[in-house]
Design a protein around this motif. Structure first.
Motif, mmCIF file in Angstrom:
data_model
loop_
_atom_site.group_PDB
_atom_site.id
_atom_site.type_symbol
_atom_site.label_atom_id
_atom_site.label_comp_id
_atom_site.label_asym_id
_atom_site.label_seq_id
_atom_site.Cartn_x
_atom_site.Cartn_y
_atom_site.Cartn_z
ATOM 1 N N GLN A 51 2.260 -2.754 -34.650
ATOM 2 C CA GLN A 51 2.557 -3.976 -35.375
ATOM 3 C C GLN A 51 3.366 -4.897 -34.470
ATOM 4 O OE1 GLN A 51 4.543 -3.075 -39.018
ATOM 5 N NE2 GLN A 51 3.413 -4.637 -40.116
ATOM 6 N N VAL A 52 2.813 -6.060 -34.194
ATOM 7 C CA VAL A 52 3.504 -7.043 -33.375
ATOM 8 C C VAL A 52 4.184 -8.042 -34.301
ATOM 9 C CG1 VAL A 52 3.269 -8.817 -31.589
ATOM 10 C CG2 VAL A 52 1.785 -6.804 -31.535
ATOM 11 N N ARG A 59 11.783 -17.003 -30.014
ATOM 12 C CA ARG A 59 10.633 -17.226 -29.138
ATOM 13 C C ARG A 59 10.226 -15.944 -28.412
ATOM 14 N NH1 ARG A 59 14.026 -21.760 -27.786
ATOM 15 N NH2 ARG A 59 13.437 -23.490 -29.125
ATOM 16 N N GLN A 60 9.877 -14.957 -29.231
ATOM 17 C CA GLN A 60 9.448 -13.694 -28.652
ATOM 18 C C GLN A 60 8.519 -12.942 -29.598
ATOM 19 O OE1 GLN A 60 13.044 -11.512 -27.838
ATOM 20 N NE2 GLN A 60 13.491 -11.126 -29.975
ATOM 21 N N PHE A 61 7.667 -12.133 -28.996
ATOM 22 C CA PHE A 61 6.830 -11.197 -29.732
ATOM 23 C C PHE A 61 7.444 -9.827 -29.493
ATOM 24 C CE2 PHE A 61 4.172 -14.824 -28.971
ATOM 25 C CZ PHE A 61 3.465 -14.960 -30.151
ATOM 26 N N VAL A 73 8.849 -6.355 -25.608
ATOM 27 C CA VAL A 73 8.934 -7.783 -25.926
ATOM 28 C C VAL A 73 8.119 -8.631 -24.964
ATOM 29 C CG1 VAL A 73 11.230 -7.625 -26.967
ATOM 30 C CG2 VAL A 73 11.024 -8.152 -24.557
ATOM 31 N N LEU A 74 7.691 -9.760 -25.474
ATOM 32 C CA LEU A 74 7.090 -10.816 -24.671
ATOM 33 C C LEU A 74 7.869 -12.079 -24.993
ATOM 34 C CD1 LEU A 74 3.390 -11.598 -24.058
ATOM 35 C CD2 LEU A 74 4.968 -13.409 -24.650
ATOM 36 N N ALA A 107 -1.355 -10.936 -28.981
ATOM 37 C CA ALA A 107 -0.658 -11.692 -30.023
ATOM 38 C C ALA A 107 -0.211 -13.049 -29.502
ATOM 39 C CB ALA A 107 0.545 -10.902 -30.542
ATOM 40 N N ALA A 108 0.304 -13.087 -28.270
ATOM 41 C CA ALA A 108 0.763 -14.351 -27.684
ATOM 42 C C ALA A 108 -0.405 -15.306 -27.457
ATOM 43 C CB ALA A 108 1.506 -14.090 -26.379
ATOM 44 N N MET A 109 -1.492 -14.804 -26.910
ATOM 45 C CA MET A 109 -2.644 -15.675 -26.659
ATOM 46 C C MET A 109 -3.284 -16.135 -27.969
ATOM 47 S SD MET A 109 -2.685 -16.333 -23.501
ATOM 48 C CE MET A 109 -4.176 -17.328 -23.578
#
Length: 144
Positions: A51-52, A59-61, A73-74, A107-109
């Motif tokens: 689960q993301v 400002r992070q995943f 984390v991203l 998730a980020a993309m």
């Protein structure tokens, strides 16, 4: 599957190995409860539902590993009104090589595409992810 032992476990291994009559069966039976409890704490990305979480304020995943103690984390920053810089992806050493970072990258993309943003790919891992997962919708949103 990798198992991490606690200091107590290593002390028992050392204790068992000093006993000349102890053999593999003897100390493995002695350690069995510790091995089982250690394995229960091992995170397996293939058998777990990953689960993301998207923390827009920070400002992070984030992916919480092993309960909530460890996190992958991203990080990203807005560098313009509709432009983000995907800066850094980090997975704790003990969890690397299990496919966790790819979930953060996806998730980020997906966020970039859904929000119709442009993205700078500063993070080398995100660059690698996009190259290995060539999606036309991703390429349309990458800042050249």
């Amino acid at each position: 599957c990798m198992v991490s032992f606690s200091l107590t476990t290593w002390a028992l291994i050392g204790w068992a190995s000093r006993d000349p009559t102890a053999d593999f069966v003897g100390w493995s039976v002695l350690l069995w409860p510790f091995i089982i409890s250690s394995q229960a704490n091992v995170f397996d990305a293939t058998n777990s539902q990953i689960q993301v979480e998207h923390d827009k304020k920070r400002r992070q995943f984030v992916i919480r590993l092993n309960g909530s103690h460890d996190r992958a984390v991203l990080l990203y920053e807005y560098v313009g009104k509709k432009t983000v810089d995907l800066q850094h992806t980090e997975v704790p050493d003990a969890y690397r090589g299990r496919g966790i970072a790819k979930h953060l990258a996806k998730a980020a993309m997906d966020f970039v595409v859904e929000e119709d943003l442009k993205a700078h790919l500063t993070c080398w891992y995100i660059q690698k992810y996009v190259k290995e997962n060539p999606q036309p919708q991703y390429f349309e949103h990458i800042y050249q």
